[in-house]
Write an enzyme that holds these catalytic residues in place. Structure first.
Site, PDB file in Angstrom:
ATOM      1  N   GLU B  80       0.727  -1.160  -0.014  1.00 34.32           N
ATOM      2  CA  GLU B  80      -0.003  -0.007  -0.037  1.00 34.32           C
ATOM      3  C   GLU B  80       0.862   1.339   0.030  1.00 34.32           C
ATOM      4  O   GLU B  80       0.295   2.453   0.045  1.00 34.32           O
ATOM      5  CB  GLU B  80      -1.105  -0.010   1.274  1.00 34.32           C
ATOM      6  CG  GLU B  80      -0.564  -0.072   2.477  1.00 34.32           C
ATOM      7  CD  GLU B  80      -0.547   1.093   3.419  1.00 34.32           C
ATOM      8  OE1 GLU B  80      -1.820   1.347   3.655  1.00 34.32           O
ATOM      9  OE2 GLU B  80       0.217   1.753   3.751  1.00 34.32           O
ATOM     10  N   CYS B 112      -3.515  -4.522   3.632  1.00 39.72           N
ATOM     11  CA  CYS B 112      -2.427  -5.315   4.146  1.00 39.72           C
ATOM     12  C   CYS B 112      -2.325  -6.796   3.740  1.00 39.72           C
ATOM     13  O   CYS B 112      -1.640  -7.463   4.255  1.00 39.72           O
ATOM     14  CB  CYS B 112      -2.350  -5.150   5.902  1.00 39.72           C
ATOM     15  SG  CYS B 112      -1.986  -3.718   6.540  1.00 39.72           S
ATOM     16  N   HIS B 233      -2.656 -11.730  10.978  1.00 39.50           N
ATOM     17  CA  HIS B 233      -2.370 -10.445  10.808  1.00 39.50           C
ATOM     18  C   HIS B 233      -2.017  -9.515  12.114  1.00 39.50           C
ATOM     19  O   HIS B 233      -2.660  -9.719  13.003  1.00 39.50           O
ATOM     20  CB  HIS B 233      -3.148  -9.564   9.736  1.00 39.50           C
ATOM     21  CG  HIS B 233      -3.047  -8.504   9.634  1.00 39.50           C
ATOM     22  ND1 HIS B 233      -1.762  -7.626   9.078  1.00 39.50           N
ATOM     23  CD2 HIS B 233      -3.557  -6.930   9.860  1.00 39.50           C
ATOM     24  CE1 HIS B 233      -1.506  -6.454   9.094  1.00 39.50           C
ATOM     25  NE2 HIS B 233      -2.712  -6.072   9.711  1.00 39.50           N
TER      26      HIS B 233
END
Ligand SMILES: [Zn+2]
Lengths: 134, 347
Positions: B80, B112, B233
């Protein structure tokens, strides 16, 4: 907007990204940056593409405190003459290192870094620099 | 079976302590650090960006796999924070590992989780034998608005995975969960992202991570006891532990991948860096469940079974070696490195 001078830098991508030089099959000497003719063998020379390992040692170095344009915000930085394992000498920045760690004879290896930005809207030029092989 | 042929990580050398950032903004460093469960975060050097991080990780992956880069038929770069808005990073990586020119490449964006979307694309291409090997990379040098909560966690790092038919860990299956949930975003030409504060939690991260993980476990008929490591994550230290607890995973199964306290949130790198850290220590026949999360929003979950090959093919450039090799900088140097000071540039 049209930008000039791109082909010259584009042609240097193999040497800047991957340390691609030449090896003379006649005398065995290796060259970096690439040469157009073997200075030892002249017309009897036979050049082939050769990829250097990126390993070497500090042959000499200096601390740059008055930078050339574009490097102003990186001072003080180390500019080294690196003796590659395969023979040739190259001039390059030595980055991510503290003054007390840098010395002649220290082992170094290449990393891939940003070398220059042509302003905020121009091309970003990437290439090799060296770090200490800790 | 699609398998991980090799992997590589890269974390820049510079660190800034959460307390140092808090000091500048007059915040309570203890409270911020404890709340996020982050002690310090990685900072890219002045000459580093998501491209250079990706190239280092990709080169480490090629070295670890022993694969001839000319056999890599696809490279997908997930980020990103790409260096260019228009001009792929994937083609720079392809040139830098000498995989080009007879191959395909593209940059992927899904906050992400773009890197794990790349793994799924490589799985499809290798399984269908369209290519021999594919490489998926997640790398970021993310920005937080000065003083914003994100500034304490937004870090730099990346991981690259080479997917093939045989390797150190087989990918048994994957399951994704995707909805239109705008919890975090950055509009074109805006420097800093915006986020929905508390909205990033329950309906976003927790909902998607649990749904993808449960979906995959049901599809593969897996129980908690069949799984040795859970790698979600890691936007901070507390979310992974909380989501793991909700799903029923013991803390010991989450801790080996939880490196966010020492490096911060590496965004597209996050879950992939965590997976690399687990593969550094995992033993044959151990099962790893990785679930990424990307705002906007979606999760990709993967079940990965470590093979016997891992013992003879340990990755020498471990995540821990990158975590340990560090140099602290203060906020002023951090501001210069991250170009937060007006006029600072490379030419
Ligand atoms: Zn010669």
């Amino acid at each position: 907007m049209a930008v000039k001078g791109l082909p010259a830098s584009w042609r240097k991508i193999p040497q800047r990204y991957n340390l691609i030089g030449d090896e003379c099959k006649t005398c065995g000497e290796r060259f970096f940056p690439p040469v157009t003719i073997c200075p030892n063998c002249r017309r009897t020379g036979s050049l082939e593409r050769y990829k250097f390992s990126g390993e070497g040692e500090i042959f000499s170095y200096t601390v740059v405190r008055a930078a050339q344009e574009g490097f102003d915000f990186q001072i003080p930085y180390f500019l080294g003459i690196i003796k590659l394992k395969e023979g040739p000498l190259v001039i390059s920045q030595i980055v991510d290192s503290d003054p007390e760690e840098i010395d002649i004879g220290k082992k170094v290896k290449t990393v891939f870094r940003k070398v220059r930005e042509d302003g905020s809207d121009g091309v970003i030029r990437y290439g090799y620099k060296f770090i200490l092989d800790r | 079976m699609t398998s991980i042929a090799g992997y590589g990580v890269y974390i820049p050398r510079y660190r800034i302590k959460i307390h140092e950032i808090a000091r500048v903004w007059g915040a309570d460093g203890d409270r911020v650090s404890k709340g996020l469960m982050i002690n310090e975060k990685s900072v890219p050097g002045f000459d580093e960006d998501s491209t250079t991080i990706a190239v280092e990780a990709a080169r480490n992956a090629v070295e670890h796999s022993g694969v001839n880069p000319k056999d890599i038929g696809a490279i997908y770069f997930g980020s990103e924070s790409p260096a260019y808005s228009v001009k792929p990073t994937a083609s720079i990586i392809a040139e830098a590992i000498e995989a080009s020119p007879n191959m395909t490449a593209a940059d992927i964006e899904f906050a992400c989780k773009a890197g794990t979307a790349g793994i799924q694309m490589c799985m499809g291409l290798t399984k269908s034998e369209m290519i021999k090997y594919g490489m998926a990379i997640g790398a970021d040098t993310s920005q937080g608005r000065p003083g914003d909560a994100l500034e304490y966690s937004a870090a730099a790092g990346g991981a690259a995975f080479i997917i093939g038919q045989r390797g150190i860990a087989d990918i048994e299956g994957t399951f994704s969960y995707t909805t239109d949930t705008t919890d975090f975003w950055r509009r074109e030409a805006e420097e800093f992202p915006s986020h929905g504060a508390r909205f990033t939690g329950q309906p976003a991260y927790f909902k998607h991570v649990t749904s993808a993980t449960i979906g995959l476990m049901e599809r593969l008929d897996l129980e908690i006891r069949d799984i040795d490591y859970f790698v979600p994550h890691q936007p901070n230290g507390s979310f992974p532990l909380k989501v793991g607890k909700t799903l029923g995973f013991e803390t010991e199964k989450i801790m080996p991948s939880l490196k966010v306290p020492y490096i911060g949130n590496t965004y597209s790198g996050s879950s992939m860096v965590g997976l690399a850290g687990v593969l550094d220590v995992a033993k044959p026949n151990e099962r790893i469940l990785m679930t990424s999360y990307g705002s906007g929003a979606g999760s990709d979950s993967f079940s990965i079974l470590v093979t016997d090959l891992i013992e003879e093919k340990r990755n020498k450039k471990t995540l821990d070696s990158y975590i340990k090799d560090k140099k602290y900088i203060d906020y002023a140097i951090y501001a210069k490195f991250k170009r937060k000071i007006k006029g600072v540039s490379m030419g």
